[in-house]
Design an enzyme around this catalytic site. Sequence first.
Site, PDB file in Angstrom:
ATOM      1  N   ASP A 197       0.899  -1.377  -0.027  1.00 17.06           N
ATOM      2  CA  ASP A 197      -0.058  -0.009   0.148  1.00 17.06           C
ATOM      3  C   ASP A 197       0.916   1.096   0.044  1.00 17.06           C
ATOM      4  O   ASP A 197       2.069   1.270   0.276  1.00 17.06           O
ATOM      5  CB  ASP A 197      -0.932  -0.091   1.185  1.00 17.06           C
ATOM      6  CG  ASP A 197      -0.369  -0.527   2.712  1.00 17.06           C
ATOM      7  OD1 ASP A 197       0.958  -0.363   2.496  1.00 17.06           O
ATOM      8  OD2 ASP A 197      -0.919  -0.820   3.545  1.00 17.06           O
TER       9      ASP A 197
ATOM     10  N   ASP B 201      -7.582  -2.254  14.343  1.00 19.49           N
ATOM     11  CA  ASP B 201      -8.962  -2.698  13.879  1.00 19.49           C
ATOM     12  C   ASP B 201      -8.966  -3.881  13.144  1.00 19.49           C
ATOM     13  O   ASP B 201     -10.041  -4.030  12.388  1.00 19.49           O
ATOM     14  CB  ASP B 201      -9.624  -1.470  13.225  1.00 19.49           C
ATOM     15  CG  ASP B 201      -8.895  -1.033  11.910  1.00 19.49           C
ATOM     16  OD1 ASP B 201      -8.016  -1.885  11.551  1.00 19.49           O
ATOM     17  OD2 ASP B 201      -9.478  -0.202  11.152  1.00 19.49           O
TER      18      ASP B 201
ATOM     19  N   HIS C 256      -7.287  -4.330  10.212  1.00 17.01           N
ATOM     20  CA  HIS C 256      -6.905  -4.474   8.804  1.00 17.01           C
ATOM     21  C   HIS C 256      -5.619  -5.033   8.402  1.00 17.01           C
ATOM     22  O   HIS C 256      -4.901  -5.220   9.258  1.00 17.01           O
ATOM     23  CB  HIS C 256      -6.979  -2.941   8.516  1.00 17.01           C
ATOM     24  CG  HIS C 256      -5.825  -2.004   8.791  1.00 17.01           C
ATOM     25  ND1 HIS C 256      -6.085  -0.867   9.392  1.00 17.01           N
ATOM     26  CD2 HIS C 256      -4.477  -2.299   8.973  1.00 17.01           C
ATOM     27  CE1 HIS C 256      -4.902  -0.395   9.636  1.00 17.01           C
ATOM     28  NE2 HIS C 256      -3.907  -1.172   9.531  1.00 17.01           N
TER      29      HIS C 256
ATOM     30  N   GLU D  22      -9.803  -2.063   5.506  1.00 18.64           N
ATOM     31  CA  GLU D  22     -10.477  -1.682   6.816  1.00 18.64           C
ATOM     32  C   GLU D  22     -11.548  -2.562   6.875  1.00 18.64           C
ATOM     33  O   GLU D  22     -12.033  -3.182   5.988  1.00 18.64           O
ATOM     34  CB  GLU D  22     -10.736  -0.423   6.773  1.00 18.64           C
ATOM     35  CG  GLU D  22      -9.787   0.813   6.519  1.00 18.64           C
ATOM     36  CD  GLU D  22      -8.517   0.908   7.840  1.00 18.64           C
ATOM     37  OE1 GLU D  22      -8.696  -0.146   8.567  1.00 18.64           O
ATOM     38  OE2 GLU D  22      -8.132   2.028   8.148  1.00 18.64           O
TER      39      GLU D  22
HETATM   40  C1  F6R Z   1       1.427  -1.170   6.176  1.00 16.54           C
HETATM   41  C2  F6R Z   1       0.325  -1.882   6.274  1.00 16.54           C
HETATM   42  C3  F6R Z   1      -0.655  -1.916   7.534  1.00 16.54           C
HETATM   43  C4  F6R Z   1       0.143  -2.005   8.638  1.00 16.54           C
HETATM   44  C5  F6R Z   1      -0.723  -1.999  10.061  1.00 16.54           C
HETATM   45  C6  F6R Z   1      -0.003  -2.267  11.166  1.00 16.54           C
HETATM   46  O1  F6R Z   1       2.039  -1.542   4.988  1.00 16.54           O
HETATM   47  O2  F6R Z   1      -0.050  -2.392   5.333  1.00 16.54           O
HETATM   48  O3  F6R Z   1      -1.478  -2.688   7.449  1.00 16.54           O
HETATM   49  O4  F6R Z   1       0.756  -3.265   8.825  1.00 16.54           O
HETATM   50  O5  F6R Z   1      -1.248  -0.642  10.060  1.00 16.54           O
HETATM   51  O6  F6R Z   1       0.951  -1.212  11.472  1.00 16.54           O
HETATM   52  P1  F6R Z   1       2.170  -0.789  12.492  1.00 16.54           P
HETATM   53  O7  F6R Z   1       3.091  -2.003  12.117  1.00 16.54           O
HETATM   54  O8  F6R Z   1       2.812   0.470  12.360  1.00 16.54           O
HETATM   55  O9  F6R Z   1       1.611  -1.149  13.625  1.00 16.54           O
END
Ligand code: F6R
Length: 253
Positions: free
Chosen positions: A66, A135, A137, A142
Amino acid sequence: MQISISNTMEEASALAAKLIEDAVRKNPFTVLGLATGSTPLPLYAELVKACKEGLDFSRVRSFNLDEYYGLAPDHPQSYHYFMNENLFSKINIDLKNTRVPDGLAKDVPAFCKAYEEEMKAAGGVDIQVLGIGSDGHIGFNEPGSSPVSRTRLVSLTHSTIVDNTRFFANEAEVPRQAISMGIGTVMEARSCLLLAFGKNKAKAVKGMVEGGISQFCPASFLQMHASAYVFLDEDAASELQLKDYYKEIGAAR
Ligand code: F6R
């Protein structure tokens, strides 16, 4: 799902890194799906170490999950920037073999279609690295994301915006949209390695591993993946009902 619970995130990351290193050793043309955020940092540190010790990434290809929509590649909070800083500049991967969604794409549907086609032409993702949002995701899929969703423009939930404010000067600066691989895209990877650390992930991890398969916890779709590995530290595993059982079978492995 294979659940692995380690004492620390460093230990968990070393186990996950070993799977990637073995794959690259076996197939120098391995296609990696990569994630950003704080979770994969110790994993990337392990890959950097492996490269210094001689592991060759020169023919590896990569596709990132992403990118924030509206951020240029040189923006310090963009995922392009993150990947260059934390991995690409530190291993011998050829930048020409790396892809991160274009946060400035003008024709977003055309860009997303081309991204999917390029992944397919590369033979598909062999190993997809994933973190999980509080959450539930994965990528920026989401709650409410369809299990057959593909790469597309998505809107971030309020909880993700709040979680990610820590990387920006304030909440207003966090982009509200992103281009993200879909759940359907992620599910096509041959293997998925999901890492989660810390107490603030415990509830999402419980939903992913032991909850019903539901759009309300997009990571729970990984229960349907034939080769999904989950690497947790004690805190992220703390709400799992069968925690002791996962540890027992983990120790036996
Ligand atoms: C980032 C991504 C997100 C993160 C998630 C956790 O490329 O795909 O799904 O893996 O938001 O983020 P952190 O690791 O910062 O807690």
